[in-house]
Enzyme design. Structure first.
Site, PDB file in Angstrom:
ATOM      1  N   CYS A   1      -7.286   5.489   8.806  1.00  0.00           N
ATOM      2  CA  CYS A   1      -5.922   5.380   8.270  1.00  0.00           C
ATOM      3  C   CYS A   1      -5.907   5.651   6.771  1.00  0.00           C
ATOM      4  O   CYS A   1      -6.266   4.790   5.961  1.00  0.00           O
ATOM      5  CB  CYS A   1      -5.362   3.990   8.569  1.00  0.00           C
ATOM      6  SG  CYS A   1      -3.717   3.715   7.875  1.00  0.00           S
TER       7      CYS A   1
ATOM      8  N   CYS B   1      -3.626   3.414   4.703  1.00  0.00           N
ATOM      9  CA  CYS B   1      -4.186   2.074   4.470  1.00  0.00           C
ATOM     10  C   CYS B   1      -5.281   2.121   3.406  1.00  0.00           C
ATOM     11  O   CYS B   1      -5.340   1.264   2.521  1.00  0.00           O
ATOM     12  CB  CYS B   1      -4.808   1.498   5.747  1.00  0.00           C
ATOM     13  SG  CYS B   1      -3.847   1.742   7.230  1.00  0.00           S
ATOM     14  N   ASP B   2      -6.181   3.072   3.498  1.00  0.00           N
ATOM     15  CA  ASP B   2      -7.427   2.991   2.727  1.00  0.00           C
ATOM     16  C   ASP B   2      -7.618   4.097   1.683  1.00  0.00           C
ATOM     17  O   ASP B   2      -8.549   4.012   0.877  1.00  0.00           O
ATOM     18  CB  ASP B   2      -8.632   3.023   3.698  1.00  0.00           C
ATOM     19  CG  ASP B   2      -8.598   1.835   4.656  1.00  0.00           C
ATOM     20  OD1 ASP B   2      -8.168   0.752   4.229  1.00  0.00           O
ATOM     21  OD2 ASP B   2      -8.992   1.998   5.827  1.00  0.00           O
TER      22      ASP B   2
END
Ligand code: NDP
Length: 315
Positions: A133, A136-137
């Site tokens: 993701c 997300c990261d």
């Protein structure tokens, strides 16, 4: 006892559905599934969920969700649904313990699981440079080189997102063409810091406690090279967790539950779907939570209509 609502899954969608259903006074039960807390328990820091200005660990955030659901009286069964009979009234869920749970309405929030390459280092370095993701990261790797595996719309989206943060993005595509839509491919090709490697697969991820490089092989020449990246984003598709519903619920060609546009209603009366199990596009905790809320409201209204029109006895 027959519950009014059974919620399947304990990610953001399941817990949010529980919070709303419990506060509406519905007699409910939540069945946590094989990975209590869902995919977020396997990520590190979550920085994009509103309400946590300093960020929060994914596991902690899901514990907060759980406590909020419990505070309003949600009973949680830590088990897995193995069989679901969704056409009957009440609906019957068989758990792996053999217990049968019966409910008038069912909210399915069983999520999806990212597909992985199957390399040993992939799970070892998950959360330490390996991710599924970028939203997300990606932020953790700003200014650094990264790689994305895959040639679908997800991989293109990940690469485009990362191109704004990372110094360089290597896209690793195993064939001589991408599966992605033309517009996404065009965007990727016209982004100056995205480099597409055709006929290329990942054979190893280097590093002991964080990603220090990726060894790739060119499938036509057999040549192996090391890309000095700090992150590897695996975007080779997701698998919605819908296997036990096949044959009853209408699924999309990719296996996601089809919901009526603008709602969480499925093709079956009294069955609602929320979160990643019905969403191949956004797949965010916040969008999963939002559809969990919608599912609880849809279920509550559906139950009220049943009582009114069909004089369903109150439980
Ligand atoms: P897809 O199945 O479309 O693409 C998967 C990609 O990963 C393909 O390029 C495939 O290669 C590759 N792949 C699969 N296994 C491996 C492997 N072991 N090693 C290397 N590469 C591999 O998945 P997506 O998640 O991209 O998309 C799923 C659906 O969601 C699609 O319908 C897509 O259009 C949709 N979507 C839409 C978005 C949007 O509209 N904005 C955003 C994201 C997804 P190969 O082609 O060789 O099989």
């Amino acid at each position: 006892m027959v519950y009014e609502v059974a919620i399947l899954g304990s990610g953001p969608a399941g817990y949010t559905a529980a919070i709303y259903a419990a506060r509406a006074g519905l007699k409910l039960v939540l069945i946590a599934g094989p990975e209590p807390g869902g995919q977020l328990t396997r990520t590190s820091e979550v920085e994009n969920f509103p309400g946590y200005p300093q960020g929060v660990l994914g596991g902690q955030m899901m514990e907060d969700f759980r406590q909020q659901a419990v505070r309003f009286g949600t009973p949680i069964i830590y088990d897995v649904v193995e069989q679901a009979e969704l056409r009957t009234m009440p609906k019957r869920l068989t758990l792996s313990s053999g217990e049968i749970v019966e409910a008038e309405a069912v909210i399915i929030a069983t999520g999806s699981s990212p597909r992985w390459l199957g390399l040993e280092a992939e799970q070892r370095l998950y959360g330490a440079g390996v991710s599924a993701c970028a939203v997300c990261d990606g932020y953790f790797f700003r200014g650094q080189p990264a790689a994305v595996v895959g040639g679908g719309d997800s991989a293109c989206e990940e690469a485009l997102y990362l191109s704004k943060l990372c110094s360089t993005v290597h896209m690793l595509v195993r064939r001589d063409k991408m599966r992605a839509s033309k517009i996404m491919q065009d965007r990727v090709r016209s982004t100056s810091n995205i480099f597409i490697h055709w006929h290329t697969v990942v054979v190893d991820i280097l590093g002991t406690d964080r990603v220090e490089g990726v060894k790739v092989r060119h499938l036509q020449t057999g040549e192996e090279t090391i890309l000095p990246v700090r992150a590897l984003f695996v975007a080779i598709g997701h698998q919605p967790n819908t296997a036990i519903f096949a044959g009853q619920l209408e699924l999309t060609e990719n296996g996601y539950i089809r919901t009526r546009p603008g709602s969480t209603h499925t093709n079956l009366e009294g069955v609602f779907a929320a979160g990643d199990v019905q969403d191949p596009v956004y797949r965010q905790a916040i969008t999963a939570a939002a559809t969990g809320c919608m599912a609880a409201l849809d279920a509550e209204r559906w139950l009220a209509e049943q009582r009114y029109h069909r004089a369903l006895p109150s439980p």
